[in-house]
Design a protein around this motif. Structure first.
Motif, PDB file in Angstrom:
ATOM      1  N   PHE A 492      62.909 -17.341  82.348  1.00 17.70           N
ATOM      2  CA  PHE A 492      62.588 -18.646  81.769  1.00 17.70           C
ATOM      3  C   PHE A 492      63.900 -19.428  81.633  1.00 17.70           C
ATOM      4  O   PHE A 492      64.834 -18.980  80.970  1.00 17.70           O
ATOM      5  CB  PHE A 492      61.919 -18.510  80.394  1.00 17.70           C
ATOM      6  CG  PHE A 492      61.642 -19.868  79.793  1.00 17.70           C
ATOM      7  CD1 PHE A 492      60.480 -20.548  80.110  1.00 17.70           C
ATOM      8  CD2 PHE A 492      62.586 -20.493  78.973  1.00 17.70           C
ATOM      9  CE1 PHE A 492      60.247 -21.820  79.598  1.00 17.70           C
ATOM     10  CE2 PHE A 492      62.360 -21.766  78.467  1.00 17.70           C
ATOM     11  CZ  PHE A 492      61.185 -22.432  78.786  1.00 17.70           C
ATOM     12  N   THR A 493      63.955 -20.573  82.253  1.00 18.49           N
ATOM     13  CA  THR A 493      65.159 -21.403  82.160  1.00 18.49           C
ATOM     14  C   THR A 493      64.784 -22.869  82.267  1.00 18.49           C
ATOM     15  O   THR A 493      63.792 -23.214  82.903  1.00 18.49           O
ATOM     16  CB  THR A 493      66.182 -21.028  83.258  1.00 18.49           C
ATOM     17  OG1 THR A 493      67.341 -21.816  83.071  1.00 18.49           O
ATOM     18  CG2 THR A 493      65.644 -21.265  84.666  1.00 18.49           C
ATOM     19  N   THR A 494      65.586 -23.737  81.615  1.00 18.27           N
ATOM     20  CA  THR A 494      65.362 -25.177  81.771  1.00 18.27           C
ATOM     21  C   THR A 494      66.557 -25.787  82.505  1.00 18.27           C
ATOM     22  O   THR A 494      66.631 -26.993  82.653  1.00 18.27           O
ATOM     23  CB  THR A 494      65.231 -25.853  80.393  1.00 18.27           C
ATOM     24  OG1 THR A 494      66.388 -25.519  79.620  1.00 18.27           O
ATOM     25  CG2 THR A 494      63.978 -25.429  79.668  1.00 18.27           C
ATOM     26  N   LYS A 495      67.485 -24.901  82.912  1.00 19.21           N
ATOM     27  CA  LYS A 495      68.713 -25.413  83.555  1.00 19.21           C
ATOM     28  C   LYS A 495      68.532 -25.431  85.062  1.00 19.21           C
ATOM     29  O   LYS A 495      67.901 -24.518  85.629  1.00 19.21           O
ATOM     30  CB  LYS A 495      69.890 -24.517  83.186  1.00 19.21           C
ATOM     31  CG  LYS A 495      70.144 -24.511  81.696  1.00 19.21           C
ATOM     32  CD  LYS A 495      71.175 -23.492  81.319  1.00 19.21           C
ATOM     33  CE  LYS A 495      71.186 -23.299  79.809  1.00 19.21           C
ATOM     34  NZ  LYS A 495      71.984 -22.140  79.412  1.00 19.21           N
ATOM     35  N   GLU A 496      69.137 -26.431  85.673  1.00 17.89           N
ATOM     36  CA  GLU A 496      68.958 -26.594  87.118  1.00 17.89           C
ATOM     37  C   GLU A 496      69.430 -25.352  87.875  1.00 17.89           C
ATOM     38  O   GLU A 496      68.799 -24.892  88.819  1.00 17.89           O
ATOM     39  CB  GLU A 496      69.736 -27.829  87.577  1.00 17.89           C
ATOM     40  CG  GLU A 496      69.252 -28.331  88.922  1.00 17.89           C
ATOM     41  CD  GLU A 496      70.115 -29.476  89.419  1.00 17.89           C
ATOM     42  OE1 GLU A 496      70.117 -29.715  90.620  1.00 17.89           O
ATOM     43  OE2 GLU A 496      70.795 -30.114  88.576  1.00 17.89           O
ATOM     44  N   ILE A 499      69.360 -18.869  85.497  1.00 16.13           N
ATOM     45  CA  ILE A 499      68.603 -17.702  85.981  1.00 16.13           C
ATOM     46  C   ILE A 499      67.536 -17.330  84.956  1.00 16.13           C
ATOM     47  O   ILE A 499      66.483 -16.821  85.299  1.00 16.13           O
ATOM     48  CB  ILE A 499      69.548 -16.500  86.223  1.00 16.13           C
ATOM     49  CG1 ILE A 499      70.518 -16.825  87.354  1.00 16.13           C
ATOM     50  CG2 ILE A 499      68.758 -15.251  86.578  1.00 16.13           C
ATOM     51  CD1 ILE A 499      71.500 -15.727  87.657  1.00 16.13           C
ATOM     52  N   GLY A 500      67.824 -17.603  83.705  1.00 20.62           N
ATOM     53  CA  GLY A 500      66.842 -17.295  82.667  1.00 20.62           C
ATOM     54  C   GLY A 500      66.834 -15.833  82.268  1.00 20.62           C
ATOM     55  O   GLY A 500      65.826 -15.303  81.810  1.00 20.62           O
ATOM     56  N   MET A 501      67.963 -15.142  82.440  1.00 24.30           N
ATOM     57  CA  MET A 501      68.007 -13.730  82.043  1.00 24.30           C
ATOM     58  C   MET A 501      68.871 -13.510  80.799  1.00 24.30           C
ATOM     59  O   MET A 501      68.796 -12.463  80.178  1.00 24.30           O
ATOM     60  CB  MET A 501      68.584 -12.879  83.191  1.00 24.30           C
ATOM     61  CG  MET A 501      67.630 -12.640  84.331  1.00 24.30           C
ATOM     62  SD  MET A 501      66.118 -11.848  83.817  1.00 24.30           S
ATOM     63  CE  MET A 501      66.716 -10.257  83.260  1.00 24.30           C
ATOM     64  N   GLY A 502      69.703 -14.509  80.443  1.00 20.94           N
ATOM     65  CA  GLY A 502      70.669 -14.312  79.362  1.00 20.94           C
ATOM     66  C   GLY A 502      70.028 -13.872  78.061  1.00 20.94           C
ATOM     67  O   GLY A 502      70.360 -12.818  77.513  1.00 20.94           O
ATOM     68  N   LEU A 503      69.059 -14.662  77.573  1.00 20.01           N
ATOM     69  CA  LEU A 503      68.444 -14.319  76.280  1.00 20.01           C
ATOM     70  C   LEU A 503      67.613 -13.046  76.375  1.00 20.01           C
ATOM     71  O   LEU A 503      67.516 -12.297  75.403  1.00 20.01           O
ATOM     72  CB  LEU A 503      67.590 -15.498  75.787  1.00 20.01           C
ATOM     73  CG  LEU A 503      68.385 -16.728  75.329  1.00 20.01           C
ATOM     74  CD1 LEU A 503      67.442 -17.852  74.920  1.00 20.01           C
ATOM     75  CD2 LEU A 503      69.306 -16.373  74.163  1.00 20.01           C
ATOM     76  N   THR A 504      67.012 -12.801  77.546  1.00 19.80           N
ATOM     77  CA  THR A 504      66.231 -11.557  77.720  1.00 19.80           C
ATOM     78  C   THR A 504      67.149 -10.348  77.544  1.00 19.80           C
ATOM     79  O   THR A 504      66.823  -9.395  76.821  1.00 19.80           O
ATOM     80  CB  THR A 504      65.629 -11.504  79.144  1.00 19.80           C
ATOM     81  OG1 THR A 504      65.016 -12.732  79.419  1.00 19.80           O
ATOM     82  CG2 THR A 504      64.652 -10.368  79.294  1.00 19.80           C
TER      83      THR A 504
HETATM   84  P1  ADP Z   1      69.724 -19.523  81.297  1.00 17.44           P
HETATM   85  O1  ADP Z   1      70.951 -19.782  80.475  1.00 17.44           O
HETATM   86  O2  ADP Z   1      70.021 -18.969  82.632  1.00 17.44           O
HETATM   87  O3  ADP Z   1      68.811 -20.701  81.347  1.00 17.44           O
HETATM   88  P2  ADP Z   1      68.882 -17.976  79.030  1.00 17.44           P
HETATM   89  O4  ADP Z   1      67.885 -16.866  78.925  1.00 17.44           O
HETATM   90  O5  ADP Z   1      70.228 -17.703  78.496  1.00 17.44           O
HETATM   91  O6  ADP Z   1      68.919 -18.369  80.547  1.00 17.44           O
HETATM   92  O7  ADP Z   1      68.287 -19.243  78.275  1.00 17.44           O
HETATM   93  C1  ADP Z   1      66.947 -19.617  78.483  1.00 17.44           C
HETATM   94  C2  ADP Z   1      66.710 -21.023  78.027  1.00 17.44           C
HETATM   95  O8  ADP Z   1      66.826 -21.091  76.610  1.00 17.44           O
HETATM   96  C3  ADP Z   1      67.705 -22.036  78.527  1.00 17.44           C
HETATM   97  O9  ADP Z   1      67.403 -22.479  79.834  1.00 17.44           O
HETATM   98  C4  ADP Z   1      67.598 -23.145  77.482  1.00 17.44           C
HETATM   99  O10 ADP Z   1      66.476 -23.960  77.760  1.00 17.44           O
HETATM  100  C5  ADP Z   1      67.279 -22.390  76.221  1.00 17.44           C
HETATM  101  N1  ADP Z   1      68.486 -22.216  75.382  1.00 17.44           N
HETATM  102  C6  ADP Z   1      69.221 -21.108  75.230  1.00 17.44           C
HETATM  103  N2  ADP Z   1      70.238 -21.316  74.360  1.00 17.44           N
HETATM  104  C7  ADP Z   1      70.134 -22.596  73.950  1.00 17.44           C
HETATM  105  C8  ADP Z   1      70.898 -23.442  73.037  1.00 17.44           C
HETATM  106  N3  ADP Z   1      71.978 -22.964  72.388  1.00 17.44           N
HETATM  107  N4  ADP Z   1      70.460 -24.678  72.861  1.00 17.44           N
HETATM  108  C9  ADP Z   1      69.399 -25.181  73.508  1.00 17.44           C
HETATM  109  N5  ADP Z   1      68.637 -24.455  74.367  1.00 17.44           N
HETATM  110  C10 ADP Z   1      69.006 -23.182  74.589  1.00 17.44           C
END
Ligand code: ADP
Length: 562
Positions: A492-496, A499-504
């Protein structure tokens, strides 16, 4: 730093929809099924057309009941035979063929039995039947069923070694069907054409002759023999129910031949009910068994798909994690290599600085190797290396590593680290990974902010009696309310270029350490990610070590040049 897009985003509910594809209630019909259904409707219409001319004929009770009974028996026995043939196609035991043949013969014989029955369709029966015709056909049915059951039981008892799995099923089934039809047809022709020479089973159209007794006695003897053979061998569910059928058949035989007052008496009709029960039992058992097996099959196919998908997802997650986590040391290595080259390219090369840059490259290389080892351990579910750590030391190490990026992005740092915190028991590499990810996300979230100060705040606190709480707060874009827990889902990611794996990864590391990780709104702006870790308060062990797996970071030459 992010390198790939989010095309692998998992769609919740895909799995459930996939499982539904196997269910009869949701499966779309194929062309064959549609043709069969249309054929059935046409058959029903043809039956209606055939019955219509006779619809107004007055009928007495017997003329209605007997054909209705015969139709019910015909249908149930035919269906049983078809299911048994289908069972043979998967099990290939000759015993099953014998059983299916038995049901087919008795099903086919019920037709001439009903048509020739005196007083039903015509006073002396249809098809030019004589007085003995119906009784001969009835004798064929009465003796036929237990005879085929006995053949089944004997074949099953003699079964040894591998089944005929190599033989094609269709010719055997077609051959058996032809044989059964030949047997039933032959008996019917004999019963119709040979009335004059056939043994006198009936005294008149209503009462049996003494010779008839031979038929029930033979049928009962065959029932007893088949029951005995089935009893002695290792029984299947089918065998058990065949024994019930044999018992019902024997009861029907006794009722019809020894207890009832001849054709159409109460005993004779109640015998018919036993007959119907006997012909339905195997059908019901087969249907129930097949429905259960079908349900189990659907569940096991769905489970297999889930395991396969999970394996694929974890492979995907593994490669994405490695890409995600190794990018950071790689970027640092590239920066240090560039700086080292610049120190060497000077008119008087500065070897001390160049050596320091090379040492940092080597440190980053080792760090990347440790990160990969940790990720592999996470996916293998192997316990990572644990030791007593000072959380503030881990925080400081992560802040040191990310200082250059903060300076570039003009992000102010506020730290509020509680002193003399108890140690935690954990993996220094993994916990630093968590902090580096949260700090990188905070930096990303503040990169577009221009109307307020960009501030990163890190706090550590004692939390309740047993935990330590760490918060990473920013003044960035903040969390969207509708994203909720989805932030922690893989991919799950909102960034262009996210990858969406960091928080997982962060959540799985924190939870593996016995803690919790969650996201919050920061006040007045931005986001806050907080996690807890259980404190290791055991007094007798040595004091916590600060986690600095390499010497304290010097500022990079590039940073110093800026
Ligand atoms: P990625 O950084 O590759 O997108 P993450 O799993 O780290 O993957 O983050 C998932 C999503 O959580 C991000 O794309 C963003 O939308 C949201 N997010 C994470 N940290 C923050 C933050 N500090 N402020 C706002 N949104 C965040």
């Amino acid at each position: 730093m992010r390198t790939s897009d989010s095309s692998g985003l998992h769609q919740p509910g895909d799995q459930r929809q996939g499982d539904q594809r196997f269910l009869l209630a949701t499966l779309p019909p194929g062309a064959g099924q549609t043709r069969l259904a249309a054929g059935t409707v046409l058959g029903l219409l043809a039956a209606l057309a055939a019955a219509a001319p006779f619809a107004r004929l007055p009928l007495d009770g017997t003329a209605v009941l007997l054909p209705a009974y015969a139709t019910a028996v015909l249908l149930t026995e035919l269906m049983t035979a078809v299911l048994l043939f289908a069972l043979y196609a998967t099990q290939r035991t000759p015993a099953l063929l014998a059983l299916a043949a038995g049901y087919l013969v008795t099903a086919l014989l019920i037709v001439p039995w009903a048509l020739t029955f005196p007083g039903v369709f015509a006073p002396t029966g249809l098809l030019g039947a004589g007085m003995q015709s119906t009784a001969v056909v009835a004798a064929g049915r009465r003796i036929g069923l237990p005879l085929f059951f006995l053949i089944y039981a004997l074949l099953k008892a003699a079964e040894s070694g591998p089944r005929e799995a190599h033989r094609p099923a269709l010719p055997a089934i077609a051959g058996t069907m032809a044989l059964a039809a030949g047997l039933a047809g032959g008996l019917m022709v004999l019963a119709l054409a040979g009335d004059a020479v056939l043994p006198r089973l009936m005294a008149d159209t209503m009462r049996e002759a003494p010779l008839w007794r031979v038929v029930p006695v033979t049928a009962l003897a065959l029932c007893a023999a088949a029951l005995a053979v089935l009893w002695r061998q290792q029984r299947s569910v089918l065998d058990l129910w065949l024994m019930v059928v044999l018992t019902a058949w024997a009861i029907e035989t006794c009722l019809l031949s020894f207890i009832s007052g001849g054709r159409f008496s109460a005993g004779w009709w109640s015998g018919r009910i036993f007959g119907l029960a006997a012909s339905s039992v195997v059908l019901l058992v087969l249907l129930a068994e097949m429905t259960t097996l079908y349900g189990r099959l659907v569940r096991s196919v769905a489970a297999e798909r889930r395991v396969r998908d999970a394996r694929l997802a974890s492979l995907e997650a593994l490669s994405a994690s490695i890409a995600h986590e190794v990018n950071q040391p790689l970027a640092s290595m590239v920066t240090n290599a560039g700086a080292g080259l610049r120190w060497l390219d000077r008119p008087s090369p500065d070897l001390v600085e160049a050596r320091a840059a090379l040492r940092r490259i080597s440190d980053d290389g080792h760090r990347a190797a440790r990160v990969i080892a940790c990720i592999r351990a996470t996916f293998r579910k192997a316990p990572p290396e644990r030791r007593r750590l000072d959380v503030n030391g881990v925080i400081q190490s992560a802040l040191d590593r990310t200082e250059g990026e903060r300076r570039l992005n003009r992000i102010a740092l506020r730290t509020d680290l509680q002193q003399r915190l108890p140690p935690v028991n954990g993996s220094p590499v993994q916990l630093e990974q968590v902090l580096l990810n949260l700090i990188a996300n905070a930096d990303d979230a503040m990169s577009t902010v221009t109307d307020r100060p960009r501030v990163l705040s890190i706090r550590s606190r004692r939390h309740g009696a047993a935990d330590i709480l760490v918060s990473v707060e920013d003044t960035g874009t903040g969390l969207q309310a509708d994203h909720g827990e989805r932030l922690f889902e893989p991919f799950f990611t909102t960034k262009e270029h996210g990858i969406g794996m960091g928080l997982t990864i962060c959540r799985s590391i924190v939870e593996a350490h016995g803690g919790r990780l969650w996201g919050d709104a920061n006040h007045p702006q931005g986001a806050a990610f907080r996690f807890t870790l259980p404190a290791d308060d055991e007094p007798e062990r040595p004091a916590a070590e600060a986690v600095l797996e390499r010497p304290p970071l010097e500022r990079t030459p590039l940073e110093r040049m800026q």
